[in-house]
Write a protein that holds these residues in place. Sequence first.
Motif, PDB file in Angstrom:
ATOM      1  N   HIS A 158      36.771  57.692 -49.235  1.00  0.00           N
ATOM      2  CA  HIS A 158      37.716  56.616 -48.957  1.00  0.00           C
ATOM      3  C   HIS A 158      38.649  56.372 -50.137  1.00  0.00           C
ATOM      4  O   HIS A 158      39.813  55.961 -49.940  1.00  0.00           O
ATOM      5  N   ILE A 181      38.351  50.065 -53.563  1.00  0.00           N
ATOM      6  CA  ILE A 181      37.318  50.532 -52.629  1.00  0.00           C
ATOM      7  C   ILE A 181      35.991  49.884 -53.002  1.00  0.00           C
ATOM      8  O   ILE A 181      35.527  49.995 -54.142  1.00  0.00           O
ATOM      9  N   GLU A 185      31.292  48.516 -48.453  1.00  0.00           N
ATOM     10  CA  GLU A 185      32.113  48.493 -47.245  1.00  0.00           C
ATOM     11  C   GLU A 185      32.323  49.891 -46.687  1.00  0.00           C
ATOM     12  O   GLU A 185      32.389  50.075 -45.459  1.00  0.00           O
ATOM     13  N   ALA A 186      32.430  50.891 -47.560  1.00  0.00           N
ATOM     14  CA  ALA A 186      32.554  52.267 -47.080  1.00  0.00           C
ATOM     15  C   ALA A 186      31.325  52.666 -46.263  1.00  0.00           C
ATOM     16  O   ALA A 186      31.435  53.348 -45.240  1.00  0.00           O
ATOM     17  N   ALA A 189      31.192  50.646 -42.848  1.00  0.00           N
ATOM     18  CA  ALA A 189      32.174  51.101 -41.865  1.00  0.00           C
ATOM     19  C   ALA A 189      31.777  52.428 -41.234  1.00  0.00           C
ATOM     20  O   ALA A 189      32.533  52.969 -40.431  1.00  0.00           O
ATOM     21  N   VAL A 709      38.412  49.737 -45.112  1.00  0.00           N
ATOM     22  CA  VAL A 709      37.771  50.098 -46.376  1.00  0.00           C
ATOM     23  C   VAL A 709      38.777  50.166 -47.516  1.00  0.00           C
ATOM     24  O   VAL A 709      38.580  49.550 -48.563  1.00  0.00           O
TER      25      VAL A 709
END
Length: 755
Positions: A158, A181, A185-186, A189, A709
């Motif tokens: 990401h 980033i 959250e990466a 998701a 993201v």
Amino acid sequence: MTTPTLRVVDLTDPLGHQAARLFVGLGADVVRLAVNGETSTTAGALHWHAGKRVLTVDDLDQLDSTVAGLVNRADVVLESGPRAALRTLALRESDPDAWAHVAHVVVTPFGLTGPRRDWLADDTVLTAAGGMAWLGGDPGHAPEPPPREQGIQLAGTHAAIGALLALHARRRTGVGQLVEISAQEAVAATLETGAIAWIHGRSVPGRTSGVYGHVAHRVFRAADGYLAGGYSGSPRMWDDLLAWMAEEGEAEDLTDTQWQDNDVRWAGRAHVDEVVGRFVARRSARPFAEEARRRALPWAEVATGPALLENPQLLARRFFVDIDGPESVRDVGLGWESPGMPRPVRLAPPRPTTAAGAWPDPPSPTDRALRPRARTQRGAALDGVRVLDLTWVLAGPYVTKTLGEHGAEIIKVESQHRKDPTRFSPSMRLRPNAGIDDSGYFLNFNRNKRSLALNLRTESGQDLLRRLVPVVDVVVENFSPGVLAKWGLDYPNLRELNPDIVLVSMAGVGQTGPWRTAVTFADTLAAMSGLTAETARVDRAPQGLTFGLGDMVAANAAVLGTLELLNRAQGGHVDLSQLEAMASHLGTALLESQLPAGPAPTASPRIIRTRGEDRWLAVGAVPATVLRAALDDLAVEAAGPDPLDDLERHAVTCDAEDLAAQLQARGVPAHPVRDGRDLVEHDPQLSARHFYPVLEHPLAGPVRHEGIVARLSGTPGGLWEPAPLLGQHTDLLITELLGLTSAELSDLRAQGVLS
């Protein structure tokens, strides 16, 4: 005009290594800054840093001055690590003009804002914090992260996506920006049904020993190994598997009429799996997989990492990267072939450079004028880009979801005649009593899109599709290889219609090669790639990954390939193989099979039980002295030589949230293992960062969605529109883009073309 080589400053720790590796694969000139040097011959050093030049500095002060000297000549600066340890944010603040042109990307465990912005994490802690570890392992036992550090690889991927988005925006605005980033959250998701199962169905998928919850696929034991496969998908998948079993006289009672009903099979899945399992167990894995491919059935041998080197599909497509050295070794390649680094790829080991020799000349111009477009502008990185989305299920829609949330206009072509399972399959609707227009799965992955109902089984439907090509920039498709060619829409024909078109094809194993017609699911691709084999333990067979990690890894690779071509402004064909994308996430496994073993790690992460039913805590790898000091400070008695064992005994009486906070305050990475409900309802960091925004859907009402993201400071993305109803925008799109009259629309509808 030759596209200038991108210049990248690499200040990453393991959290961002993947980002810098991806830029090497894009043909960028990557200069890595290392304090006091790094080894260059271990599997890890070769995998992550081959193809880079390494500039060694003596201390952090020299690091800062070196970065300041390079930034004026760089296009991208990548930094990762705990927020408190980042160096470039202060440098940017002290001289913002020097950084104004740069795509400046920082990756941290939990983001730059929020109450846990300073928390520490390794991959085990991140996959726990993002909900991924919860889905792996056996019921009643500790959750298990996916193998080979998938969490930090996702974060790095990401980061590379965010950098390319910023570079694309720079071509329009003339300025760079900061890209942030959050690794948590990466991971969050990339769960498929983790959080959205709670959002839409108020259910929490648990650990299932690798048995898929919404498709009838799993890992089966063969006579001499393991196979991944099943009988979901189109009715033909079941019919042809049953016919094969009947030919061999091993269908048992599955030929009875009752089992031909899909709902009955699903309800009786345990029995069906037992019969199929007996059929598989009598056969060798590789011949079974070969026969399944011949019959176009979704099965694959669970391959080990070293076996990849003999995979005929990967060899035919020149997937591997050769690394020079005294003993040449072969590494996994990238998930797509970049025009900046055409295959076959050969890289040198990381090699030294100096500050004076890094980039002695000013950078070449990197921007080209974008074609003028009178289209919707949202202030996002991909404003003005129009995408024709011909995909279904997960991998393809995840690509267009990502492009759409950064401003691209997405035209989703779908039909009652090619029924997307995420709309039509009851097991994927998630919402009680949901129909085809409010399926929870579909809503999450198809926001920011407009729906064009087009029956591509008709000549008129194919003709309309051809007429749309000149007015779009990108076409994304995941048909079987050869389908577009039958319609006259393969890449050579598309180029005649639109010389600048970007075509993204997302076949399971690619458009070429001896396995190109293979039918694949996420589990079969994971098996082929070597990742499924990595889930085995000495006391347990390998398990499947019970969410579509491979789909989303492939989607991320397709996004990178798309953004690269858009930045080159030259069009092209991204022939993406989902198998190659998945194999590229095998990390250092392939090199470790060829090189002498390096020093053993001094500490290991662990997931331990805490107070409450099925509540767990992930503890990162730290030196025993650090953990011992933390436990002494918490008055935890040392009852044995391993402080992790002491912590495990102590934790069963503790609340996971409280204990994680206590450990983090003492420098120990730790985090409660999140399930889907925890992520949406109880995670203070995700809540503070508004990771689950709400969109109002005309049937479902207010619905939370998984968020974005890559957070860009200058051209932020957004969730603007809920997922469309089937065919909701057909008339608008046909008249707006093709100029058809009302009478022509009525005629097409009467012919069944717009359905």
